[in-house]
Write a protein that holds these residues in place. Structure first.
Motif, PDB file in Angstrom:
ATOM      1  N   GLN A  85       0.851  -1.282  -0.024  1.00  0.00           N
ATOM      2  CA  GLN A  85      -0.162   0.165   0.088  1.00  0.00           C
ATOM      3  C   GLN A  85       0.817   0.984  -0.125  1.00  0.00           C
ATOM      4  O   GLN A  85       0.499   2.156  -1.043  1.00  0.00           O
ATOM      5  N   ARG A  86       1.990   1.332   0.894  1.00  0.00           N
ATOM      6  CA  ARG A  86       2.718   2.435   0.944  1.00  0.00           C
ATOM      7  C   ARG A  86       3.537   2.555  -0.356  1.00  0.00           C
ATOM      8  O   ARG A  86       3.559   3.943  -0.970  1.00  0.00           O
ATOM      9  N   THR A 123       1.191   8.538  -6.661  1.00  0.00           N
ATOM     10  CA  THR A 123       1.175  10.145  -6.396  1.00  0.00           C
ATOM     11  C   THR A 123       2.461  10.900  -7.248  1.00  0.00           C
ATOM     12  O   THR A 123       2.796  12.129  -6.815  1.00  0.00           O
ATOM     13  N   ARG A 126       2.817   1.532  -3.292  1.00  0.00           N
ATOM     14  CA  ARG A 126       1.888   2.003  -4.319  1.00  0.00           C
ATOM     15  C   ARG A 126       1.458   3.351  -4.165  1.00  0.00           C
ATOM     16  O   ARG A 126       1.403   4.060  -5.352  1.00  0.00           O
ATOM     17  N   ASP A 127       1.151   3.929  -3.139  1.00  0.00           N
ATOM     18  CA  ASP A 127       0.640   5.098  -3.122  1.00  0.00           C
ATOM     19  C   ASP A 127       1.882   6.027  -3.594  1.00  0.00           C
ATOM     20  O   ASP A 127       1.543   7.160  -4.117  1.00  0.00           O
ATOM     21  N   ARG A 128       3.139   5.684  -3.194  1.00  0.00           N
ATOM     22  CA  ARG A 128       3.928   6.642  -3.625  1.00  0.00           C
ATOM     23  C   ARG A 128       4.316   6.760  -5.159  1.00  0.00           C
ATOM     24  O   ARG A 128       4.577   7.713  -5.887  1.00  0.00           O
ATOM     25  N   GLN A 162      -6.705   4.377 -11.514  1.00  0.00           N
ATOM     26  CA  GLN A 162      -5.482   4.523 -10.741  1.00  0.00           C
ATOM     27  C   GLN A 162      -4.279   4.303 -11.632  1.00  0.00           C
ATOM     28  O   GLN A 162      -3.340   5.121 -11.638  1.00  0.00           O
TER      29      GLN A 162
END
Length: 221
Positions: A15-16, A23, A18-20, A158
């Motif tokens: 999750q972390r 974004t 992927r979020d980076r 996404q």
């Protein structure tokens, strides 16, 4: 009593990271060094490796022999594939959702489109415009009864976020046309047009964005 659901170490890393990527904190070509990530997240390399494999399966990460894992690059083919896929999936989801949309939801989509219109006529912010555009379409297809279809739509949204290539930046005429096409789509929904007509309109809207973007890249050819 609220039940707390434990998140696995692999899921946390996934999750972390992927979020980076989504974004833009990790741009195209950014090397994902397993040992470095393991130290940062205070886990062993095993959950990091599992997370990277999941991201590779989603197309967000590329693994090259003798190089390792890198954030996937983006090119014209990526954009075209993502937009074509989103056009057909979102067209179907919007058509299925249309009969179930409440008056409040239609009003919300209308207000979002008005915000886009005001933004276009004022101090244009392409990032804000793109975010509003996504919100508009998410409202229209959000009540689609097919959850699997909605999951696929969400994944492609996404993917587009990761691409981070806004056609509204490159095509000065597209924002006004996009808002007008939104008006047409809302009219079809308000007048209870056949679902096939709604689907074709939603699909054509996305495909025109793609076609104009590509034409702009190739000098209008």
């Amino acid at each position: 009593m609220t039940r707390l659901v434990a998140v696995s170490k692999s899921e946390m890393v996934y999750q972390r990271v992927r979020d980076r990527i989504l974004t833009g904190s990790y741009g195209a070509g950014y090397r994902l060094v397993l040992d470095k990530l393991a130290r940062e997240f205070e886990v062993s390399p095993v959950p990091v490796r599992e997370a990277i494999r999941r991201l590779e399966a989603e197309g967000l990460v590329t693994f090259t022999r003798n190089v390792g894992a890198e954030v996937s690059g983006v090119n014209e083919r990526d954009y075209t594939d993502a937009m074509q896929t989103l056009a057909y999936l979102e067209g179907a989801a919007t058509a299925l959702a249309a009969p179930a949309l409440s008056a409040e939801q239609v009003a919300e989509a209308t207000e979002v489109n008005e915000q886009m219109r005001r933004l276009h006529h004022g101090d244009f912010d392409p990032v804000r415009f793109t975010a509003l555009n996504e919100r508009f379409h998410r409202v229209l297809c959000g009540v689609c009864p097919n959850q699997r279809l909605l999951d696929l739509v969400d994944r492609e949204w996404q993917r587009m976020a990761m691409i981070r290539r806004s056609s509204f930046i490159r095509l000065s005429s597209r924002p006004a046309v996009s808002v007008a096409e939104h008006d047409d789509l809302l009219h079809l929904i308000r007048t209870k047009a056949p679902t096939g007509e709604v689907e074709r309109a939603a699909r054509a809207h996305k495909l025109r964005t793609m076609e104009e973007f590509l034409a702009g890249r190739h000098g209008g050819t």
